[in-house]
Design a protein around this motif. Structure first.
Motif, PDB file in Angstrom:
ATOM      1  N   ALA A   1       0.600   7.661  13.226  1.00 17.53           N
ATOM      2  CA  ALA A   1       0.182   6.299  12.845  1.00 17.53           C
ATOM      3  C   ALA A   1       1.274   5.611  12.026  1.00 17.53           C
TER       4      ALA A   1
ATOM      5  N   TYR B   1     -10.183  -2.192   4.524  1.00 12.78           N
ATOM      6  CA  TYR B   1      -9.783  -3.579   4.747  1.00 12.78           C
ATOM      7  C   TYR B   1     -10.960  -4.528   4.504  1.00 12.78           C
TER       8      TYR B   1
ATOM      9  N   ARG C   1       3.615   3.450 -10.410  1.00  7.71           N
ATOM     10  CA  ARG C   1       3.465   4.336  -9.244  1.00  7.71           C
ATOM     11  C   ARG C   1       4.392   3.886  -8.115  1.00  7.71           C
TER      12      ARG C   1
ATOM     13  N   TYR D   1      -1.727  10.147  10.922  1.00  4.12           N
ATOM     14  CA  TYR D   1      -0.805   9.970   9.785  1.00  4.12           C
ATOM     15  C   TYR D   1       0.648   9.982  10.240  1.00  4.12           C
TER      16      TYR D   1
ATOM     17  N   GLY E   1      -8.882   7.845   2.364  1.00  2.00           N
ATOM     18  CA  GLY E   1      -8.851   6.400   2.635  1.00  2.00           C
ATOM     19  C   GLY E   1      -9.490   6.068   3.982  1.00  2.00           C
ATOM     20  N   THR E   2      -9.239   6.918   5.003  1.00  2.00           N
ATOM     21  CA  THR E   2      -9.824   6.676   6.328  1.00  2.00           C
ATOM     22  C   THR E   2     -11.340   6.839   6.271  1.00  2.00           C
TER      23      THR E   2
ATOM     24  N   GLY F   1       0.840  -1.210   0.000  1.00  2.49           N
ATOM     25  CA  GLY F   1       0.000   0.000   0.000  1.00  2.49           C
ATOM     26  C   GLY F   1       0.868   1.251   0.000  1.00  2.49           C
TER      27      GLY F   1
ATOM     28  N   SER G   1     -12.968   3.982   4.652  1.00  2.00           N
ATOM     29  CA  SER G   1     -12.994   2.812   5.537  1.00  2.00           C
ATOM     30  C   SER G   1     -14.110   2.943   6.570  1.00  2.00           C
TER      31      SER G   1
ATOM     32  N   PHE H   1      -1.781   7.073   0.860  1.00  2.56           N
ATOM     33  CA  PHE H   1      -1.384   8.182   1.738  1.00  2.56           C
ATOM     34  C   PHE H   1      -0.634   7.684   2.974  1.00  2.56           C
ATOM     35  N   ALA H   2      -1.256   6.769   3.712  1.00  2.00           N
ATOM     36  CA  ALA H   2      -0.627   6.279   4.951  1.00  2.00           C
ATOM     37  C   ALA H   2       0.565   5.370   4.649  1.00  2.00           C
ATOM     38  N   GLY H   3       0.477   4.601   3.560  1.00  2.00           N
ATOM     39  CA  GLY H   3       1.553   3.667   3.213  1.00  2.00           C
ATOM     40  C   GLY H   3       2.833   4.407   2.849  1.00  2.00           C
TER      41      GLY H   3
ATOM     42  N   VAL I   1      -3.453  -1.088   2.800  1.00  2.00           N
ATOM     43  CA  VAL I   1      -4.417  -1.178   1.698  1.00  2.00           C
ATOM     44  C   VAL I   1      -5.820  -1.310   2.300  1.00  2.00           C
ATOM     45  N   GLY I   2      -6.583  -0.226   2.214  1.00  2.00           N
ATOM     46  CA  GLY I   2      -7.928  -0.229   2.780  1.00  2.00           C
ATOM     47  C   GLY I   2      -8.900   0.403   1.792  1.00  2.00           C
TER      48      GLY I   2
ATOM     49  N   GLY J   1      -6.466   8.533  -1.444  1.00  2.00           N
ATOM     50  CA  GLY J   1      -5.153   9.021  -1.891  1.00  2.00           C
ATOM     51  C   GLY J   1      -4.871  10.417  -1.383  1.00  2.00           C
TER      52      GLY J   1
HETATM   53  N1  LIG Z   1      -5.827   3.569  12.428  1.00  2.00           N
HETATM   54  C1  LIG Z   1      -5.210   4.632  11.972  1.00  2.00           C
HETATM   55  O1  LIG Z   1      -4.597   5.365  12.704  1.00  2.00           O
HETATM   56  C2  LIG Z   1      -5.219   4.904  10.494  1.00  2.00           C
HETATM   57  C3  LIG Z   1      -4.549   6.009  10.008  1.00  2.00           C
HETATM   58  C4  LIG Z   1      -4.518   6.223   8.647  1.00  2.00           C
HETATM   59  C5  LIG Z   1      -5.138   5.335   7.792  1.00  2.00           C
HETATM   60  N2  LIG Z   1      -5.787   4.275   8.297  1.00  2.00           N
HETATM   61  C6  LIG Z   1      -6.410   3.273   7.421  1.00  2.00           C
HETATM   62  O2  LIG Z   1      -5.455   2.877   6.451  1.00  2.00           O
HETATM   63  C7  LIG Z   1      -6.099   2.602   5.226  1.00  2.00           C
HETATM   64  C8  LIG Z   1      -5.418   3.407   4.119  1.00  2.00           C
HETATM   65  O3  LIG Z   1      -5.663   4.780   4.292  1.00  2.00           O
HETATM   66  P1  LIG Z   1      -5.039   5.809   3.234  1.00  2.00           P
HETATM   67  O4  LIG Z   1      -5.485   7.151   3.617  1.00  2.00           O
HETATM   68  O5  LIG Z   1      -3.598   5.535   3.045  1.00  2.00           O
HETATM   69  O6  LIG Z   1      -5.828   5.338   1.910  1.00  2.00           O
HETATM   70  P2  LIG Z   1      -5.411   5.545   0.390  1.00  2.00           P
HETATM   71  O7  LIG Z   1      -4.540   6.729   0.246  1.00  2.00           O
HETATM   72  O8  LIG Z   1      -6.688   5.488  -0.373  1.00  2.00           O
HETATM   73  O9  LIG Z   1      -4.521   4.256   0.057  1.00  2.00           O
HETATM   74  C9  LIG Z   1      -5.093   3.010  -0.203  1.00  2.00           C
HETATM   75  C10 LIG Z   1      -4.045   2.098  -0.793  1.00  2.00           C
HETATM   76  O10 LIG Z   1      -4.715   0.893  -1.184  1.00  2.00           O
HETATM   77  C11 LIG Z   1      -4.278   0.550  -2.493  1.00  2.00           C
HETATM   78  N3  LIG Z   1      -5.259  -0.281  -3.181  1.00  2.00           N
HETATM   79  C12 LIG Z   1      -6.538   0.002  -3.494  1.00  2.00           C
HETATM   80  N4  LIG Z   1      -7.081  -1.039  -4.139  1.00  2.00           N
HETATM   81  C13 LIG Z   1      -6.138  -2.002  -4.231  1.00  2.00           C
HETATM   82  C14 LIG Z   1      -6.095  -3.301  -4.776  1.00  2.00           C
HETATM   83  N5  LIG Z   1      -7.137  -3.846  -5.406  1.00  2.00           N
HETATM   84  N6  LIG Z   1      -4.957  -4.002  -4.667  1.00  2.00           N
HETATM   85  C15 LIG Z   1      -3.866  -3.493  -4.062  1.00  2.00           C
HETATM   86  N7  LIG Z   1      -3.846  -2.252  -3.533  1.00  2.00           N
HETATM   87  C16 LIG Z   1      -4.966  -1.522  -3.615  1.00  2.00           C
HETATM   88  C17 LIG Z   1      -4.074   1.872  -3.176  1.00  2.00           C
HETATM   89  O11 LIG Z   1      -3.276   1.684  -4.334  1.00  2.00           O
HETATM   90  P3  LIG Z   1      -3.180   2.800  -5.497  1.00  2.00           P
HETATM   91  O12 LIG Z   1      -2.256   3.829  -4.960  1.00  2.00           O
HETATM   92  O13 LIG Z   1      -2.624   2.027  -6.639  1.00  2.00           O
HETATM   93  O14 LIG Z   1      -4.562   3.321  -5.721  1.00  2.00           O
HETATM   94  C18 LIG Z   1      -3.362   2.627  -2.055  1.00  2.00           C
HETATM   95  O15 LIG Z   1      -2.006   2.276  -2.011  1.00  2.00           O
HETATM   96  C19 LIG Z   1      -7.569   2.942   5.434  1.00  2.00           C
HETATM   97  O16 LIG Z   1      -8.278   1.757   5.714  1.00  2.00           O
HETATM   98  C20 LIG Z   1      -7.573   3.838   6.645  1.00  2.00           C
HETATM   99  O17 LIG Z   1      -8.764   3.782   7.386  1.00  2.00           O
HETATM  100  C21 LIG Z   1      -5.850   4.034   9.632  1.00  2.00           C
END
Ligand SMILES: NC(=O)c1ccc[n+]([C@@H]2O[C@H](COP(=O)([O-])OP(=O)(O)OC[C@H]3O[C@@H](n4cnc5c(N)ncnc54)[C@H](OP(=O)(O)O)[C@@H]3O)[C@@H](O)[C@H]2O)c1
Length: 429
Positions: free
Chosen positions: A366, A95, A47, A363, A188-189, A14, A192, A18-20, A92-93, A321
């Protein structure tokens, strides 16, 4: 294949999100290629290559960062990733939508795993489907290693370990309080969060999970005395502050109860925990608590109805993203305090643990919490009686995560607030 023969120590799956990306950036800032064999994972090779190139440009230590391609819709690609590394951490969420094939692949390959999920319905599904297999495989599947639920879960562990050491008794109740938090939220959050509401409207098990305070406890142990979180604004007279219900209580409280159960109930079978948000004292505190509780109620009502949920997502949520600016992340901060009360031989006591840092919680902080959880798994820095299973941060990693996060700039302290008459509680780091 023996774990030592694997190509990588850690894959961040991931890394283009954004978080990854933040997690990968933290790991390449904090560690060197000689001490951590890291690869970036994602579904789009171009990417991924561009993220790897940016990170190597920003780093003096990393001349190249390998990439691995895996798509949630192609389980074989995830099996290959799981077999190539000792640990995977995934951002990757949602989830609920994308997470299951990687958990399945990690259990099958005997690869330790951690994530950032706060999707309580999905954690329950993973427990039901994979806990026993992960126990048999000796594989740690550690959910919720971000703002959900490290401060609540590790903060409770800190308060309880302190109480047990100082007073030879656990806290019977803990009140987890988000005292101060400033930061932003990503698309992404929010996607989710929407996935949890969507699951609750379609899936009876998800509804049961959200209703039952013990829904993440092991099968056969899903009831008890704790009725769960505050639903209304309240004045906390012991601290002289007003509190509102916490939006993260539904996951954090259940994760903490699961930790207690998995660790064998060191905090007692009648242990109770609640998470709230502190809004301050006096009229301002009361108004803040009322506004927050009302806003949360309205948001929950809107997100529970399909057409309103779709409208909120379309017009109010940022796209996946997108997320907070670098300035918001660097200027953010949070403090979570855990207030525990218990009864020792000589009388009752109260303790408090405090956990926080000067970065935005979801972020900047986290990324460090997830990155350090993953490094604990890579290095075998765990203090847990469990060798495998679908675990929580406190039950799957435990105290070594506190030590690593302190080294990464977090505050993590515990102290006595009120001692029984003859017990002497000293401040502890
Ligand atoms: N608990 C916490 O403190 C916390 C903090 C932050 C985030 N989170 C959680 O972390 C998750 C990600 O958040 P985010 O803001 O980083 O989201 P994001 O920016 O939308 O990133 C999602 C990632 O998932 C990938 N993805 C989507 N569909 C996919 C697939 N079919 N196969 C493989 N990869 C795929 C995307 O790839 P592409 O780049 O290719 O689109 C991207 O790398 C969310 O569930 C969020 O709730 C939790």
């Amino acid at each position: 294949m023996g774990a030592d023969a694997r190509q990588y120590d850690l894959v961040v799956w991931g890394a283009t999100g954004f978080a990854g990306r933040l997690t990968a950036a933290y790991l390449t800032e904090q560690y060197r290629p000689e001490t951590l064999s890291l690869a970036l994972g994602g579904r789009d090779p171009n990417r991924l290559a561009s993220v790897a190139a940016d990170l190597t440009d920003e780093s003096e230590a990393w001349e190249a960062i390998p990439t691995v391609v895996g798509d949630a819709t192609e389980p074989e690609s995830l099996q290959e990733i799981a077999r190539s590394t000792r640990v995977v951490c995934t951002t990757v969420g949602p989830y609920t939508r994308y997470g299951t094939p990687l958990v399945a692949a990690c259990v099958e390959a005997g690869t330790d795993y951690c994530d950032l999920t706060g999707e309580v319905n999905w954690i329950r599904e993973m427990i039901d489907r994979y806990h026993e297999a992960a126990v048999d495989a000796g594989t740690r599947i550690v959910h919720s290693c971000g703002f959900d639920s490290v401060p609540a879960d590790i903060g409770t562990l800190l308060a309880q370990s302190y109480a047990l050491e100082a007073f030879d008794a656990p806290c019977e109740t803990v009140r987890i309080s988000v005292d101060d938090a400033s930061g932003g939220v990503s698309g992404g959050t929010l996607a989710s969060m929407a996935a949890v509401f969507e699951a609750a409207s379609n899936d009876p098990l998800a509804r049961e999970t959200l209703r039952n305070p013990y829904s993440l406890a092991p099968a056969g142990e899903r009831d008890g005395v704790d009725t769960g979180g505050d639903r209304l604004p309240r004045h906390d007279s012991t601290r002289s502050v007003w509190t509102a219900p916490s939006p993260m209580a539904q996951v954090n409280e259940r994760v903490v109860r699961r930790s207690n159960a998995l660790l064998g109930y060191p905090w007692g079978r009648e242990f109770r925990c609640t998470e709230v948000v502190a809004t301050g004292s006096g009229l301002r505190g009361a108004a803040g608590a009322t506004l927050l509780a009302g806003g949360l109620g309205l948001f929950t009502a809107a997100m529970s109805v399909g057409p309103a949920r779709r409208a909120v997502r379309r017009f109010l949520f940022p796209a996946p993203g997108e997320g907070p600016s670098t300035e918001q992340i660097e200027n953010g901060h949070f403090t979570v305090s855990v207030h525990g009360r218990g009864t020792a031989r000589d009388g009752s006591f109260s303790v408090v643990a405090e956990f926080g840092t000067d970065l935005d919680p979801g972020y900047g902080a986290a990324a460090r919490m997830l990155g350090e959880s993953a490094v604990c798994l890579v290095r075998g820095h765990v203090d847990s009686p469990l060798d495998g299973g679908v675990l929580t941060p406190a039950s799957g990693i435990g105290a070594p995560l506190v030590d690593r996060l302190r080294d990464a700039g977090f505050t993590a302290t515990a102290r006595t607030v009120e001692a029984p008459s003859t017990a002497a509680g000293a401040d502890a780091k």
